[in-house]
Write an enzyme that holds these catalytic residues in place. Structure first.
Site, PDB file in Angstrom:
ATOM      1  N   THR A   1      26.151  26.462 -22.695  1.00  0.00           N
ATOM      2  CA  THR A   1      24.919  25.852 -22.178  1.00  0.00           C
ATOM      3  C   THR A   1      24.880  25.962 -20.663  1.00  0.00           C
ATOM      4  O   THR A   1      25.914  25.898 -20.015  1.00  0.00           O
ATOM      5  CB  THR A   1      24.809  24.352 -22.553  1.00  0.00           C
ATOM      6  OG1 THR A   1      24.917  24.207 -23.956  1.00  0.00           O
ATOM      7  CG2 THR A   1      23.548  23.703 -22.057  1.00  0.00           C
TER       8      THR A   1
ATOM      9  N   ASP B   1      21.413  17.994 -27.699  1.00  0.00           N
ATOM     10  CA  ASP B   1      20.874  17.176 -26.611  1.00  0.00           C
ATOM     11  C   ASP B   1      19.998  17.967 -25.639  1.00  0.00           C
ATOM     12  O   ASP B   1      19.107  17.408 -24.993  1.00  0.00           O
ATOM     13  CB  ASP B   1      22.022  16.523 -25.819  1.00  0.00           C
ATOM     14  CG  ASP B   1      23.011  17.552 -25.266  1.00  0.00           C
ATOM     15  OD1 ASP B   1      23.156  18.629 -25.886  1.00  0.00           O
ATOM     16  OD2 ASP B   1      23.647  17.284 -24.234  1.00  0.00           O
TER      17      ASP B   1
END
Ligand code: ASP
Length: 358
Positions: A210, A241
């Site tokens: 990420t 998330d």
């Protein structure tokens, strides 16, 4: 979102006044005062970009844009697109590791501090730049989050081209994972068994990836973006998330910006990025705010499968910047580096942490 001039309020005036007296130049350029005359304050902040470890090129790009007067969110998206394009980054965009069925599903969010607007996409397939699509959701709709087929249709409508995002390397890793997954499925397990995952594969499963990038521009505005292919070999449709405002990203021009990488579920269950920004709002430094939220995440993660050898068996990392341009990063486990650029080139910095890795 074009460049915009931040509206000055009384509180800003007081803050800059105090800094001018103190002679501080953190986050603010103050012209040299003539003796006896009040300092002349220019509405120009020293820009800062903070990102995850894979953000060397992204932070450099972002600073280049904001130093030329560009907007923080334009800069953040331009920065992360470098990773979305990079086939070697198996955690973001093109080349990202697929879900358990071999399909790359991408998540991304953006948030702009000045307007407090946000946009996000979840489980988006076949589109290389989910960050740009998320920004369009923010700019061109009065909604915040689009997912799956709807997100893809939206991207198509705005002219994004569909392509196969599964690189050969990502396909090979996925195939290896399938063959090693279980002794009891239809696939021959070529190596010992899943308990002995080779380091090569363990790295991808345990470390994730990420990119989160938060930027303070010369107008004093904050913007951020988080973009990911999510956890490797995830259940199809699983969203972490990264595209959830408050969990993987949160930006508030009054307090700061924060984003996260790592086990998304932990951040979803604690609204972690929102909490980091709130802690900065209560006066904590970015590093202290990140550490405090790591502590909170650990306290709320008591289930047995999340612990190994008396320390958490998972990691989360928070990257934060406040309105003055102070920055910080913290992780649950030691060994994390982050990247930052405050005008003197991009560099790696060690993150603060709660537990030494065993
Ligand atoms: N936070 C991402 C997710 O849970 C994964 C990661 O950062 O490694 O989808």
């Amino acid at each position: 979102m074009g460049t915009s001039i931040r509206k000055w309020r009384r509180r800003d005036f007081l803050r800059t006044g105090v800094q001018a007296v103190a002679g501080s130049v953190i986050g603010l350029k103050v012209s040299t005062p003539v003796l006896g005359a009040p300092a002349i304050i220019t509405n120009s902040f020293t820009p800062v970009a903070i990102s995850s470890r894979n953000g060397m090129a992204a932070t450099a790009k972002a600073i280049e844009i904001v130093e030329n007067g560009g907007d923080c969110l334009d800069a953040a998206v331009a920065g992360v697109k470098i990773q979305e394009d990079d086939p070697e980054d198996t955690s973001v965009g093109y080349g990202g590791l697929p879900n358990e069925r071999g399909v790359v599903q991408l998540d991304a969010s953006v948030m702009h501090g000045e307007t407090h607007r946000a946009g996000a996409v979840g489980a988006l397939e076949n589109i290389r730049y989910p960050s740009e699509v998320a920004k369009l959701v923010m700019e061109r709709t009065n909604r915040v989050l689009l997912v799956g087929k709807g997100a893809l249709e939206f991207a198509r409508m705005y002219g994004f081209k569909e392509e196969n995002l599964l690189t050969e390397r990502a396909r090979e890793l996925w195939q290896y994972w399938i063959e090693n997954r279980s002794k009891f499925d239809d696939y021959m397990t070529p190596k010992e068994d899943i308990e002995n995952i080779p380091p090569q594969l363990r790295h991808y499963i345990e470390n994730g990836g990420t990119i989160n990038l938060n930027v303070l521009d010369t107008h004093g505005n904050l913007g951020g973006c988080t973009t990911t292919s999510g956890l490797s070999f995830k259940i199809p449709g699983r969203v972490g998330d990264s595209p959830i405002i408050g969990a993987g990203l949160y930006v508030d021009n009054e307090f700061g910006a924060a984003g996260s990488t790592g086990r998304g579920e932990a951040n979803l269950q604690t609204c972690a990025s929102f909490l980091v920004v709130e802690e900065m709002g209560r006066g904590k430094s970015p590093t202290d705010a990140c550490i405090e939220v790591c502590r909170r995440v650990v306290e709320r993660s008591k289930v047995e499968y999340l612990w190994r050898n008396d320390i958490p068996a998972f990691n989360v990392n928070f990257y934060a910047i406040n309105t003055k341009g102070d920055f910080g990063c913290a992780s649950i486990l030691s060994g994390t580096e982050f990247t930052v650029n405050d005008g003197n080139g991009s560099r790696y910095v060690d993150a603060a942490y709660l537990y030494e890795r065993k």
